[in-house]
Design a protein around this motif. Structure first.
Motif, mmCIF file in Angstrom:
data_model
loop_
_atom_site.group_PDB
_atom_site.id
_atom_site.type_symbol
_atom_site.label_atom_id
_atom_site.label_comp_id
_atom_site.label_asym_id
_atom_site.label_seq_id
_atom_site.Cartn_x
_atom_site.Cartn_y
_atom_site.Cartn_z
ATOM 1 N N ALA A 274 -19.708 -39.372 11.492
ATOM 2 C CA ALA A 274 -18.912 -39.509 10.271
ATOM 3 C C ALA A 274 -19.610 -38.983 9.031
ATOM 4 N N GLN A 275 -20.933 -38.947 9.024
ATOM 5 C CA GLN A 275 -21.668 -38.551 7.831
ATOM 6 C C GLN A 275 -21.836 -37.029 7.778
ATOM 7 N N VAL A 276 -21.310 -36.412 6.737
ATOM 8 C CA VAL A 276 -21.483 -34.976 6.557
ATOM 9 C C VAL A 276 -22.971 -34.682 6.359
ATOM 10 N N GLY A 277 -23.490 -33.762 7.156
ATOM 11 C CA GLY A 277 -24.915 -33.455 7.096
ATOM 12 C C GLY A 277 -25.775 -34.413 7.879
ATOM 13 N N GLY A 278 -25.158 -35.240 8.729
ATOM 14 C CA GLY A 278 -25.895 -36.227 9.510
ATOM 15 C C GLY A 278 -26.264 -35.722 10.890
ATOM 16 N N LEU A 279 -26.362 -36.661 11.845
ATOM 17 C CA LEU A 279 -26.869 -36.329 13.177
ATOM 18 C C LEU A 279 -26.035 -35.246 13.861
ATOM 19 N N TRP A 280 -24.717 -35.394 13.834
ATOM 20 C CA TRP A 280 -23.876 -34.381 14.498
ATOM 21 C C TRP A 280 -24.125 -33.006 13.903
ATOM 22 N N ASP A 281 -24.160 -32.929 12.581
ATOM 23 C CA ASP A 281 -24.379 -31.632 11.944
ATOM 24 C C ASP A 281 -25.779 -31.095 12.208
ATOM 25 N N SER A 282 -26.757 -31.974 12.382
ATOM 26 C CA SER A 282 -28.097 -31.476 12.718
ATOM 27 C C SER A 282 -28.111 -30.843 14.096
ATOM 28 N N MET A 283 -27.318 -31.392 15.027
ATOM 29 C CA MET A 283 -27.201 -30.799 16.358
ATOM 30 C C MET A 283 -26.468 -29.454 16.283
ATOM 31 N N LEU A 284 -25.379 -29.422 15.521
ATOM 32 C CA LEU A 284 -24.624 -28.180 15.393
ATOM 33 C C LEU A 284 -25.443 -27.123 14.659
ATOM 34 N N TYR A 453 -21.381 -22.565 11.208
ATOM 35 C CA TYR A 453 -20.287 -23.192 11.950
ATOM 36 C C TYR A 453 -19.376 -23.856 10.943
ATOM 37 N N LEU A 454 -18.165 -24.127 11.374
ATOM 38 C CA LEU A 454 -17.249 -24.902 10.543
ATOM 39 C C LEU A 454 -16.487 -25.886 11.413
ATOM 40 N N ARG A 455 -16.055 -26.939 10.774
ATOM 41 C CA ARG A 455 -15.239 -27.953 11.441
ATOM 42 C C ARG A 455 -14.271 -28.538 10.417
ATOM 43 N N VAL A 456 -13.263 -29.247 10.906
ATOM 44 C CA VAL A 456 -12.183 -29.734 10.052
ATOM 45 C C VAL A 456 -11.990 -31.223 10.302
ATOM 46 N N ARG A 457 -11.669 -31.949 9.244
ATOM 47 C CA ARG A 457 -11.260 -33.350 9.401
ATOM 48 C C ARG A 457 -10.120 -33.626 8.424
ATOM 49 N N GLY A 458 -9.394 -34.714 8.675
ATOM 50 C CA GLY A 458 -8.297 -35.092 7.794
ATOM 51 C C GLY A 458 -8.093 -36.588 7.821
ATOM 52 N N THR A 459 -7.334 -37.109 6.858
ATOM 53 C CA THR A 459 -7.163 -38.549 6.740
ATOM 54 C C THR A 459 -5.828 -38.890 6.082
ATOM 55 N N ASN A 460 -5.432 -40.144 6.236
ATOM 56 C CA ASN A 460 -4.267 -40.664 5.509
ATOM 57 C C ASN A 460 -4.703 -41.479 4.306
ATOM 58 N N THR A 461 -6.024 -41.526 4.035
ATOM 59 C CA THR A 461 -6.549 -42.322 2.933
ATOM 60 C C THR A 461 -6.825 -41.438 1.718
ATOM 61 N N GLU A 463 -9.956 -41.672 0.379
ATOM 62 C CA GLU A 463 -11.413 -41.621 0.362
ATOM 63 C C GLU A 463 -11.904 -40.186 0.520
ATOM 64 N N LEU A 464 -12.802 -39.756 -0.367
ATOM 65 C CA LEU A 464 -13.378 -38.425 -0.226
ATOM 66 C C LEU A 464 -14.316 -38.361 0.968
ATOM 67 N N GLU A 465 -15.034 -39.447 1.206
ATOM 68 C CA GLU A 465 -15.871 -39.576 2.394
ATOM 69 C C GLU A 465 -15.562 -40.923 3.036
ATOM 70 N N PRO A 466 -15.575 -41.001 4.367
ATOM 71 C CA PRO A 466 -15.285 -42.288 4.999
ATOM 72 C C PRO A 466 -16.339 -43.323 4.637
ATOM 73 N N SER A 467 -15.891 -44.472 4.168
ATOM 74 C CA SER A 467 -16.815 -45.532 3.771
ATOM 75 C C SER A 467 -17.029 -46.501 4.928
ATOM 76 N N LEU A 468 -18.055 -47.343 4.790
ATOM 77 C CA LEU A 468 -18.320 -48.350 5.819
ATOM 78 C C LEU A 468 -17.115 -49.273 5.953
ATOM 79 N N ASP A 469 -16.725 -49.545 7.176
ATOM 80 C CA ASP A 469 -15.544 -50.371 7.422
ATOM 81 C C ASP A 469 -15.896 -51.845 7.241
ATOM 82 N N PRO A 470 -15.254 -52.532 6.307
ATOM 83 C CA PRO A 470 -15.559 -53.950 6.106
ATOM 84 C C PRO A 470 -14.985 -54.803 7.225
#
Length: 491
Positions: A274-284, A453-461, A463-470
């Protein structure tokens, strides 16, 4: 029963020496299928779930020697029931994945597998795979998907009996080592028809932001190096998303999504993805073919007091493939995948063009370098004008285009950041064209002159970035979809 949290110790991991990948090995030695090679009128987006438990995820009576399996001790539904519910919630394919214990390989072979065969007969419209939730040596769990053939039951039995860390009785500490996991992957990759493996709920045992628990970036890199045709990714959105839903449909203020008690999910997605520039992006950013999925992890449905949705009720992993076991597995292996929650979208195509070439999700765009090149990106998604499983008709409010550099294999194998990754464009309704249920977005990346590389995401919220789910969040109000990446190789 609600999902029970267990104490999950942080494990120190010894990084194994692996052969350095060559420059051309950023694609892990596998040729990405081109659009032309896969063109057929029978290909479509097929919804599925690769993490579904049945009554053969057993409990154990430890008063006997060896322990006796207790049918329905952990998950409670027959495999046929899971298959029927999956089909009713719109799934085209499913993997039956029971986890193990002492001598569970025998339970799988003699009791679970015959029920898979019965389910295939009872629900012929569902493409049903046989697999298991592998008790991963020196790590958490993984979905192991076995290719369908006449030997599938024996193939899984051999893998589970030889390598699964919980299978021996008495227990064998030597099984719970990373060297055993590497041995398992080496064994699997050399099978005539190799299976596919995804790490499940990868950061559920993390104690904080990038404070990893049972699964670590080093392990993922070691696994992917050892068997890039087997270890191909992780759950982006884990299961148990109904943890805050009571049997009457009301919301439990103390319930959490995914059972992530220490560090919450973010928009229902694991922090590793979920974090832009995080673990997934480090792998990519290493050029690794490392894909994400979304599953139910169904054990006990929320209506029956559990923390789970039925397969397909909330999460779906879409694979672009012909509706055959072989092509669906090929799509998973090669990243022709997008994921969504809550029925937000049911088709997503990302098409990139440059230098007379084109590529789509999971593929690589070859850019002939003659100075700097512009890349045209076309995003098309279907926002269905229909009610989802909750009776809502959610609408996409924003789509993000995310881009990062591919800079080669990281010197620090524990890294979980890619500082080059960023959201390069955000689109809302004013930026796109819509015809009926289909939305099209066109954007030009100017002057692309390096591997990326590029990737796409979308939301119905909003939020500019997904926040921690309370705790106590209604999962139906916080929906996201993610594409897997397209790589761009500048020659």
């Amino acid at each position: 029963m609600k999902l029970k949290r267990k104490a999950l110790p942080m494990l120190a991991v010894t990084v194994l020496a692996t052969a350095a990948l060559s420059a051309q090995g950023f694609n892990n030695g596998f040729k990405t299928p081109t659009v032309e090679a896969k063109s057929t009128k029978n290909i479509s987006w097929l919804a599925g779930d690769h993490h579904v438990h049945s009554e053969w995820s057993v409990g154990w009576d430890n008063s006997t020697n060896p322990p006796t399996a207790i049918k329905g001790g952990d998950a409670i539904y027959p495999i046929t029931k899971n298959a029927q519910m999956a089909e009713s919630y719109g799934l085209d394919w499913m993997v039956s994945t029971d986890h193990g214990g002492p001598n569970h390989s025998k339970v799988n072979l003699e009791q679970a597998y015959p029920e898979v065969l019965k389910a295939r007969e009872a629900v012929p419209g569902l493409t049903l795979f046989y697999g298991m939730e592998f008790d991963t040596p020196q790590a958490d769990h993984s979905s192991l998907i076995i290719p369908k053939n006449d030997q599938e039951s024996q193939v899984l039995h051999d893998i589970e009996s030889k390598f699964n860390k919980r299978d021996p009785f008495p227990s064998d500490p030597g099984r719970d080592t990373e060297s055993n996991m590497i041995a398992a992957l080496n064994y699997m990759k050399n099978l005539t028809e190799p299976p596919v493996l995804f790490a499940n709920h990868p950061a559920r045992s993390a104690s904080g932001a990038s404070v990893w628990g049972q699964d670590t970036p080093q392990e993922f890199r070691n696994w992917n190096d050892a068997a890039p045709n087997v270890s191909v990714g992780m759950e982006g959105a884990p299961g148990h998303q109904a943890g805050a839903v009571n049997p009457d449909g009301s919301i439990d203020p103390n319930g959490s999504r995914g059972g992530y008690g220490n560090f919450a999910t973010m928009g229902g997605f694991d922090q590793m993805s979920a974090q832009v520039g995080g673990l997934w992006d480090s792998m990519l950013g290493e050029g690794r073919h490392w894909w994400i999925t979304s599953t139910s992890d169904s054990h006990v449905n929320w209506r029956d007091g559990g923390s789970d949705f039925w397969p397909g009720e909330y999460s779906k992993t879409y694979v672009k493939a012909e509706n055959t076991h072989a092509d669906i597995l090929d799509g998973l292996r090669n990243g022709r995948v997008f994921v969504t929650t809550g029925g937000l979208v049911n088709e997503l195509d990302v098409d990139v063009k440059a230098s007379g070439n084109r590529a789509s999700i999971g593929e690589t765009l070859e850019i002939k370098k003659s100075g700097k090149s512009d890349v045209t990106v076309t995003i098309t998604f279907k926002d269905p004008n229909a009610k989802n499983s909750h009776g809502d008709n959610p609408k996409v409010t924003r789509v993000d285009l995310i881009m990062g550099d591919v800079t080669g294999i990281a010197e620090d194998r524990s890294t979980a950041v890619n500082p080059t990754t960023k959201v390069v464009a955000r689109f809302d309704k004013s930026d796109w064209k819509q015809k009926d249920e289909y939305v099209t977005i066109t954007y030009k990346l100017k002057d692309v002159d390096k591997d990326s590389y590029l990737r796409v995401r979308g939301t119905n919220t909003s939020e500019l970035e997904p926040s921690l789910d309370p705790k106590g969040e209604n999962p139906w109000t916080d929906l996201w979809f993610y594409s897997n990446p397209i790589f761009m190789n500048v020659k």
